[in-house]
Design a protein around this motif. Structure first.
Motif, PDB file in Angstrom:
ATOM      1  N   LEU A 272       0.948  -1.087  -0.250  1.00  0.00           N
ATOM      2  CA  LEU A 272       0.003  -0.053   0.204  1.00  0.00           C
ATOM      3  C   LEU A 272       1.007   1.183  -0.083  1.00  0.00           C
ATOM      4  N   ALA A 273       0.207   2.309  -0.954  1.00  0.00           N
ATOM      5  CA  ALA A 273       1.493   3.311  -0.891  1.00  0.00           C
ATOM      6  C   ALA A 273      -0.167   4.689  -0.326  1.00  0.00           C
ATOM      7  N   VAL A 274       0.292   5.051   1.255  1.00  0.00           N
ATOM      8  CA  VAL A 274      -0.237   5.565   2.024  1.00  0.00           C
ATOM      9  C   VAL A 274       0.167   7.023   1.262  1.00  0.00           C
ATOM     10  N   HIS A 275      -1.094   7.941   1.599  1.00  0.00           N
ATOM     11  CA  HIS A 275      -0.342  10.238   1.861  1.00  0.00           C
ATOM     12  C   HIS A 275      -0.987  10.410   2.895  1.00  0.00           C
ATOM     13  N   GLN A 276      -0.966  11.129   3.833  1.00  0.00           N
ATOM     14  CA  GLN A 276      -1.826  11.918   4.153  1.00  0.00           C
ATOM     15  C   GLN A 276      -3.270  10.474   5.255  1.00  0.00           C
ATOM     16  N   GLY A 277      -2.247   9.600   5.144  1.00  0.00           N
ATOM     17  CA  GLY A 277      -3.928   8.629   5.537  1.00  0.00           C
ATOM     18  C   GLY A 277      -4.052   8.204   5.205  1.00  0.00           C
ATOM     19  N   GLU A 278      -4.831   8.404   3.934  1.00  0.00           N
ATOM     20  CA  GLU A 278      -5.186   7.872   2.271  1.00  0.00           C
ATOM     21  C   GLU A 278      -4.225   6.965   0.860  1.00  0.00           C
ATOM     22  N   VAL A 279      -4.572   5.992   1.199  1.00  0.00           N
ATOM     23  CA  VAL A 279      -4.473   4.931   1.059  1.00  0.00           C
ATOM     24  C   VAL A 279      -4.793   5.264  -1.676  1.00  0.00           C
ATOM     25  N   LEU A 280      -3.338   5.573  -1.984  1.00  0.00           N
ATOM     26  CA  LEU A 280      -3.466   5.836  -3.398  1.00  0.00           C
ATOM     27  C   LEU A 280      -3.266   5.041  -3.625  1.00  0.00           C
ATOM     28  N   ALA A 281      -2.060   4.074  -3.153  1.00  0.00           N
ATOM     29  CA  ALA A 281      -1.970   2.820  -4.855  1.00  0.00           C
ATOM     30  C   ALA A 281      -1.819   0.994  -4.139  1.00  0.00           C
ATOM     31  N   ALA A 282      -2.298   0.351  -4.169  1.00  0.00           N
ATOM     32  CA  ALA A 282      -2.363  -1.109  -4.152  1.00  0.00           C
ATOM     33  C   ALA A 282      -2.093  -2.186  -5.075  1.00  0.00           C
ATOM     34  N   HIS A 283      -0.699  -2.596  -4.814  1.00  0.00           N
ATOM     35  CA  HIS A 283       0.184  -3.924  -5.739  1.00  0.00           C
ATOM     36  C   HIS A 283      -0.022  -5.108  -4.881  1.00  0.00           C
ATOM     37  N   THR A 284      -0.117  -6.110  -5.636  1.00  0.00           N
ATOM     38  CA  THR A 284      -0.113  -7.809  -4.901  1.00  0.00           C
ATOM     39  C   THR A 284       1.386  -7.916  -6.384  1.00  0.00           C
ATOM     40  N   MET A 285       1.409  -8.716  -4.705  1.00  0.00           N
ATOM     41  CA  MET A 285       3.146  -9.525  -5.203  1.00  0.00           C
ATOM     42  C   MET A 285       3.360 -11.323  -4.652  1.00  0.00           C
ATOM     43  N   ILE A 286       4.135 -11.759  -5.922  1.00  0.00           N
ATOM     44  CA  ILE A 286       3.621 -13.067  -5.165  1.00  0.00           C
ATOM     45  C   ILE A 286       5.919 -13.946  -5.621  1.00  0.00           C
ATOM     46  N   ALA A 287       5.475 -14.508  -4.313  1.00  0.00           N
ATOM     47  CA  ALA A 287       7.327 -14.606  -4.658  1.00  0.00           C
ATOM     48  C   ALA A 287       7.188 -16.408  -4.561  1.00  0.00           C
ATOM     49  N   ALA A 288       8.174 -17.042  -5.555  1.00  0.00           N
ATOM     50  CA  ALA A 288       8.173 -18.076  -5.370  1.00  0.00           C
ATOM     51  C   ALA A 288       9.271 -18.988  -5.599  1.00  0.00           C
ATOM     52  N   GLY A 289      10.031 -19.536  -5.284  1.00  0.00           N
ATOM     53  CA  GLY A 289      11.216 -20.300  -5.254  1.00  0.00           C
ATOM     54  C   GLY A 289      12.428 -18.768  -5.878  1.00  0.00           C
ATOM     55  N   GLY A 290      12.349 -18.974  -6.699  1.00  0.00           N
ATOM     56  CA  GLY A 290      13.078 -17.931  -7.145  1.00  0.00           C
ATOM     57  C   GLY A 290      12.959 -16.985  -7.955  1.00  0.00           C
ATOM     58  N   ARG A 291      11.826 -16.853  -8.282  1.00  0.00           N
ATOM     59  CA  ARG A 291      11.066 -15.512  -8.812  1.00  0.00           C
ATOM     60  C   ARG A 291      10.492 -14.961  -8.300  1.00  0.00           C
ATOM     61  N   VAL A 292      10.388 -14.016  -8.994  1.00  0.00           N
ATOM     62  CA  VAL A 292       9.032 -12.500  -7.927  1.00  0.00           C
ATOM     63  C   VAL A 292       8.121 -12.035  -9.129  1.00  0.00           C
ATOM     64  N   TRP A 293       6.710 -11.676  -9.035  1.00  0.00           N
ATOM     65  CA  TRP A 293       5.532 -11.440  -9.812  1.00  0.00           C
ATOM     66  C   TRP A 293       5.591 -10.037  -8.713  1.00  0.00           C
ATOM     67  N   TYR A 294       5.150  -8.720 -10.123  1.00  0.00           N
ATOM     68  CA  TYR A 294       4.211  -7.926  -9.712  1.00  0.00           C
ATOM     69  C   TYR A 294       3.183  -8.533 -10.438  1.00  0.00           C
ATOM     70  N   GLN A 295       2.075  -8.548  -9.450  1.00  0.00           N
ATOM     71  CA  GLN A 295       0.451  -9.086 -10.525  1.00  0.00           C
ATOM     72  C   GLN A 295      -0.632  -8.141 -10.641  1.00  0.00           C
ATOM     73  N   THR A 296      -0.707  -7.435  -9.999  1.00  0.00           N
ATOM     74  CA  THR A 296      -2.583  -6.804  -9.834  1.00  0.00           C
ATOM     75  C   THR A 296      -1.287  -4.869  -9.427  1.00  0.00           C
ATOM     76  N   GLY A 297      -2.070  -4.183  -9.969  1.00  0.00           N
ATOM     77  CA  GLY A 297      -1.587  -2.813  -9.783  1.00  0.00           C
ATOM     78  C   GLY A 297      -2.604  -2.020 -10.051  1.00  0.00           C
ATOM     79  N   ALA A 298      -2.708  -0.921  -8.613  1.00  0.00           N
ATOM     80  CA  ALA A 298      -4.403  -0.491  -9.123  1.00  0.00           C
ATOM     81  C   ALA A 298      -3.483   0.867  -7.920  1.00  0.00           C
ATOM     82  N   SER A 299      -4.850   1.976  -8.403  1.00  0.00           N
ATOM     83  CA  SER A 299      -4.473   3.551  -7.250  1.00  0.00           C
ATOM     84  C   SER A 299      -5.620   4.452  -7.761  1.00  0.00           C
ATOM     85  N   ALA A 300      -5.467   5.441  -6.951  1.00  0.00           N
ATOM     86  CA  ALA A 300      -6.644   6.727  -6.731  1.00  0.00           C
ATOM     87  C   ALA A 300      -6.207   7.566  -8.235  1.00  0.00           C
ATOM     88  N   ASP A 301      -7.411   8.369  -9.162  1.00  0.00           N
ATOM     89  CA  ASP A 301      -6.762   8.896  -9.853  1.00  0.00           C
ATOM     90  C   ASP A 301      -7.045  10.498  -9.316  1.00  0.00           C
TER      91      ASP A 301
END
Length: 387
Positions: A272-301
């Motif tokens: 979560l990216a938080v600014h002045q108490g508000e979540v402005l963006a949220a991204h999911t990440m998955i880690a398995a073995g020797g790899r990491v994936w950025y899966q889904t991203g969302a952000s405010a307008d």
């Protein structure tokens, strides 16, 4: 690329590799030796895709160690006892082996016995790669990735594609009309690089935006399951703004978060990216073995000027590096290089991390031998198209 785990003596045997079902413990033991296996091949993914029947299978010589493995998802064709077998980003076998029948023949034999009328696989070798600088320089009206000379062609991937074609496998349709997984992805190499190297690999705009975010007081934190509804709300905002629809429910992400982290704590993280108490963006990440994936991203307008998504990605890249991952996979990108195409913005944003665009081999399908299976396969394709 996963290494073949059989000994030379075993390779010289005239016996064929055999495929059998594996217990969860056996399969996890196999995956522990394969750092590059996709998270889509882990046992937990079967629980995410709970509308499919699943099976874990392994390749071995009689009495020998498991030398290949796969998570198989089965989707029943309505009104029949026949199944469509799907191996997402799998199987996990030695694709460098020129004797591909060594792997495919026993797999098809096993799946036919399980009632499959058709099979889809996702071989993991890359096909072509383009450096970020080359892609950026080639952008222009009407341009596409296929118009640009690749920085590298993977000989393993090219040879494997030819071998599959000669055996009757057909590559699924393009990125929007066939493959369930993205054919073009963006990857940032991490192995052998320091955190300073990663920072230097960002372009000037990215470094400026990360600094701007920190100066504005944006905090990047790891959320919990309780934060998923806020992530989903922002995802709907993002879909509306950017003109796409993933078609996933909040319950889907809640289940995914639950089962992946039950398999291994921290396998799926919500940032979560938080600014002045508000979540402005949220991204999911998955880690398995020797790899990491950025899966889904969302952000405010709003408040986009504080660059919350850049801050999150730098935090996620840094955490992936700290985990000892070999690469950070930012998942799908469009094949368009036309700046006027709306989807080009996503590619341009990822290019700023200094990684490279990879064209995977994509997904390949074949019906089982027999007229009935071929007819079922055509009917199933029509069924999926209607859905």
């Amino acid at each position: 690329m996963c290494a073949l785990l059989v000994t030379p003596a075993q390779q010289n045997r005239e016996q064929d590799l055999q495929v059998r079902s594996l217990s969860v413990a056996e399969y996890r033991s196999f995956l522990a030796r394969h750092r590059n296996a996709s998270f889509l091949q882990y046992p937990s993914w079967a629980e995410v895709k709970d509308l499919w029947r699943s099976e874990r299978v392994g390749w071995h010589y009689p009495g020998g160690e498991i030398s290949g493995g796969a998570l198989v998802l089965y989707r029943q064709f309505p009104g029949t006892r026949k199944y469509f077998a799907y191996l997402p980003e799998g199987p996990v076998v030695d694709w460098t082996d020129p004797h591909v029948d060594r792997w495919l023949t026993p797999l098809m034999r096993h799946l036919r016995a399980a009632g499959a009328f058709a099979v889809r696989i996702g071989p993991t070798p890359a096909y072509r790669r383009w450096d970020a600088a080359a892609v950026k320089a080639a952008a222009g009206p009407g341009r596409r990735l296929s118009d640009v000379l690749a920085s590298e062609v993977d000989p393993v991937g090219a040879a494997l594609a030819d071998r599959l074609r000669t055996r009757g496998w057909k590559r699924c349709g393009g990125e929007s009309d066939g493959d369930a997984q993205p054919r073009h992805v963006f990857r940032v190499p991490l192995a052998g690089r320091s955190l300073d190297d990663l920072w230097s690999g960002l372009n000037q705009e990215w470094r400026r935006n990360v600094r701007k975010s920190a100066k504005a007081g944006v905090d990047t934190v790891i959320g919990t399951a309780e934060d998923l509804p806020e992530f989903y709300r922002l995802l709907r905002v993002t879909e509306e703004r950017d003109g796409f629809r993933l078609g996933r429910s909040l319950a889907y992400y809640e289940q995914q978060y639950r089962v992946l982290n039950a398999e291994e704590p921290g396998r799926m993280r919500l940032y979560l990216a938080v600014h002045q108490g508000e979540v402005l963006a949220a991204h999911t990440m998955i880690a398995a073995g020797g790899r990491v994936w950025y899966q889904t991203g969302a952000s405010a307008d709003h408040r986009r000027e504080v660059r919350p998504s850049n801050a999150l990605q730098w935090r996620m890249l840094s955490d992936a590096h700290a985990l000892g991952a070999d690469e950070y996979d930012m998942r799908g990108v469009p094949s368009t290089l036309d700046p006027d195409d709306r989807s080009f913005g996503l590619l341009r944003w990822k290019l700023g991390t200094g990684g490279h665009v990879v064209e995977t081999l994509g997904e390949w399908e074949t019906p089982m031998d027999g007229y009935t299976n071929a007819a079922l396969y055509r009917a199933f394709q029509a069924y999926l198209a209607r859905r």
